[in-house]
Design a protein around this motif. Structure first.
Motif, PDB file in Angstrom:
ATOM      1  N   GLN A  93       0.832  -1.202   0.000  1.00 29.26           N
ATOM      2  CA  GLN A  93       0.000   0.000   0.000  1.00 29.26           C
ATOM      3  C   GLN A  93       0.868   1.254   0.000  1.00 29.26           C
ATOM      4  OE1 GLN A  93      -0.310  -2.584   2.062  1.00 29.26           O
ATOM      5  NE2 GLN A  93      -2.452  -3.232   2.156  1.00 29.26           N
ATOM      6  N   ARG A  94       1.904   1.274   0.828  1.00 29.82           N
ATOM      7  CA  ARG A  94       2.797   2.441   0.878  1.00 29.82           C
ATOM      8  C   ARG A  94       3.512   2.635  -0.449  1.00 29.82           C
ATOM      9  NH1 ARG A  94       5.223   1.457   6.998  1.00 29.82           N
ATOM     10  NH2 ARG A  94       3.441   2.411   8.058  1.00 29.82           N
ATOM     11  N   GLN A  95       3.964   1.537  -1.044  1.00 29.81           N
ATOM     12  CA  GLN A  95       4.649   1.648  -2.336  1.00 29.81           C
ATOM     13  C   GLN A  95       3.720   2.236  -3.388  1.00 29.81           C
ATOM     14  OE1 GLN A  95       6.364  -2.049  -3.643  1.00 29.81           O
ATOM     15  NE2 GLN A  95       7.462  -2.357  -1.733  1.00 29.81           N
ATOM     16  N   LEU A  96       2.500   1.745  -3.430  1.00 31.76           N
ATOM     17  CA  LEU A  96       1.569   2.212  -4.449  1.00 31.76           C
ATOM     18  C   LEU A  96       1.157   3.665  -4.211  1.00 31.76           C
ATOM     19  CD1 LEU A  96       0.061   1.540  -6.997  1.00 31.76           C
ATOM     20  CD2 LEU A  96      -1.750   0.522  -5.610  1.00 31.76           C
ATOM     21  N   ILE A  97       0.923   4.030  -2.976  1.00 35.30           N
ATOM     22  CA  ILE A  97       0.571   5.422  -2.669  1.00 35.30           C
ATOM     23  C   ILE A  97       1.717   6.343  -3.074  1.00 35.30           C
ATOM     24  CG2 ILE A  97       0.154   7.068  -0.783  1.00 35.30           C
ATOM     25  CD1 ILE A  97      -1.492   4.778   0.568  1.00 35.30           C
ATOM     26  N   TYR A  98       2.950   5.956  -2.740  1.00 34.87           N
ATOM     27  CA  TYR A  98       4.089   6.787  -3.134  1.00 34.87           C
ATOM     28  C   TYR A  98       4.197   6.874  -4.655  1.00 34.87           C
ATOM     29  CZ  TYR A  98       8.595   8.822  -3.773  1.00 34.87           C
ATOM     30  OH  TYR A  98       9.594   9.660  -4.179  1.00 34.87           O
ATOM     31  N   ARG A  99       4.029   5.755  -5.335  1.00 32.64           N
ATOM     32  CA  ARG A  99       4.135   5.725  -6.796  1.00 32.64           C
ATOM     33  C   ARG A  99       3.077   6.642  -7.421  1.00 32.64           C
ATOM     34  NH1 ARG A  99       3.527   0.253  -7.955  1.00 32.64           N
ATOM     35  NH2 ARG A  99       5.431  -0.065  -6.804  1.00 32.64           N
ATOM     36  N   ILE A 100       1.868   6.632  -6.889  1.00 32.71           N
ATOM     37  CA  ILE A 100       0.802   7.481  -7.420  1.00 32.71           C
ATOM     38  C   ILE A 100       1.153   8.955  -7.254  1.00 32.71           C
ATOM     39  CG2 ILE A 100      -1.574   8.254  -6.994  1.00 32.71           C
ATOM     40  CD1 ILE A 100      -2.244   5.258  -6.424  1.00 32.71           C
TER      41      ILE A 100
ATOM     42  N   ASP B 287      -7.987  12.143  -4.117  1.00 34.45           N
ATOM     43  CA  ASP B 287      -7.487  11.833  -5.460  1.00 34.45           C
ATOM     44  C   ASP B 287      -6.660  10.548  -5.437  1.00 34.45           C
ATOM     45  OD1 ASP B 287      -8.558  14.250  -6.482  1.00 34.45           O
ATOM     46  OD2 ASP B 287      -6.692  15.333  -6.055  1.00 34.45           O
ATOM     47  N   VAL B 288      -5.799  10.435  -4.433  1.00 36.63           N
ATOM     48  CA  VAL B 288      -4.955   9.245  -4.313  1.00 36.63           C
ATOM     49  C   VAL B 288      -5.820   8.011  -4.100  1.00 36.63           C
ATOM     50  CG1 VAL B 288      -3.171   8.101  -2.934  1.00 36.63           C
ATOM     51  CG2 VAL B 288      -2.949  10.533  -3.488  1.00 36.63           C
ATOM     52  N   GLN B 289      -6.804   8.109  -3.224  1.00 33.95           N
ATOM     53  CA  GLN B 289      -7.657   6.947  -2.959  1.00 33.95           C
ATOM     54  C   GLN B 289      -8.412   6.517  -4.218  1.00 33.95           C
ATOM     55  OE1 GLN B 289     -11.214   7.202  -0.619  1.00 33.95           O
ATOM     56  NE2 GLN B 289     -10.931   5.131   0.188  1.00 33.95           N
ATOM     57  N   ARG B 290      -8.883   7.468  -5.006  1.00 39.00           N
ATOM     58  CA  ARG B 290      -9.589   7.124  -6.255  1.00 39.00           C
ATOM     59  C   ARG B 290      -8.683   6.307  -7.180  1.00 39.00           C
ATOM     60  NH1 ARG B 290     -11.818  12.913  -6.844  1.00 39.00           N
ATOM     61  NH2 ARG B 290     -13.680  12.774  -5.550  1.00 39.00           N
TER      62      ARG B 290
ATOM     63  N   LEU C 124      -9.819   5.665   3.266  1.00 41.15           N
ATOM     64  CA  LEU C 124      -9.299   7.027   3.198  1.00 41.15           C
ATOM     65  C   LEU C 124      -8.415   7.346   4.400  1.00 41.15           C
ATOM     66  CD1 LEU C 124      -9.197   9.592   1.510  1.00 41.15           C
ATOM     67  CD2 LEU C 124     -11.318  10.324   2.614  1.00 41.15           C
ATOM     68  N   PRO C 125      -8.771   6.913   5.633  1.00 39.88           N
ATOM     69  CA  PRO C 125      -7.862   7.158   6.754  1.00 39.88           C
ATOM     70  C   PRO C 125      -6.480   6.526   6.562  1.00 39.88           C
ATOM     71  CG  PRO C 125     -10.045   6.641   7.590  1.00 39.88           C
ATOM     72  CD  PRO C 125     -10.073   6.392   6.100  1.00 39.88           C
ATOM     73  N   THR C 126      -6.415   5.373   5.907  1.00 39.74           N
ATOM     74  CA  THR C 126      -5.121   4.747   5.617  1.00 39.74           C
ATOM     75  C   THR C 126      -4.316   5.617   4.662  1.00 39.74           C
ATOM     76  OG1 THR C 126      -5.979   2.522   5.983  1.00 39.74           O
ATOM     77  CG2 THR C 126      -3.998   2.708   4.618  1.00 39.74           C
TER      78      THR C 126
END
Length: 163
Positions: A28-35, A47-50, A61-63
């Protein structure tokens, strides 16, 4: 595995940074950073969650907020609170810059000047304040919205003259 983002950074560097702080680098952290790092624009947590929903449905969303706040604490994203909108996240840490926000369309643009000048830091120091970061956000109309407003005004005048 290390993946390169649009800004030349790698998620392998994220793994090392998190490991050095005793934290795990989760998918999850890798993907959020990549986005965030590969986006050409500044993103809110929503936007990131979408974008996450496509690859990892069910991430809350809290994550996303917690992860983005962690990245801000680690210094790999900048958290920018706008007066008239959501907090946005920017990976421009390697090149600190100011921002311009269009009050009509809401788009955010980078302005390649330091967000805090030496004069600003010196003035703050005279007041006993040690500046370690800052944000400069200019509000106004972008070129597209100004052109649209100008066209609308011209059409309104022409319409009034033909009555």
């Amino acid at each position: 595995m290390s993946t390169e983002t649009n800004d030349g950074r790698t998620t392998g560097g994220l793994d090392e940074l998190l490991h050095d702080r005793g934290l795990r680098n989760t998918p999850q952290r890798q993907l959020i950073y990549r986005i965030v790092a590969s986006s050409p624009q500044h993103l809110s947590a929503v936007d990131v969650q979408r974008q996450l929903e496509k690859a990892m449905p069910g991430i809350s969303l809290p994550t996303v907020y917690a992860t983005l706040d962690l990245f801000a604490d680690l210094g790999i994203v900048r958290k920018i609170a706008l007066a008239d909108g959501p907090v946005i996240y920017d990976t421009g840490q390697h090149n600190p810059h100011a921002h311009m926000v269009c009050r009509r369309c809401g788009r955010i643009f980078d302005l390649d000047i330091p967000p805090v000048s030496d004069a600003d830091a010196t003035a703050a120091a005279h007041q006993g304040f040690a500046v370690d970061s800052g944000d400069l956000v200019l509000h106004g109309l972008c070129a597209d919205c100004r052109a649209l407003a100008s066209t609308s005004a011209t059409e309104t005048k022409a319409s009034a003259l033909t009555r």
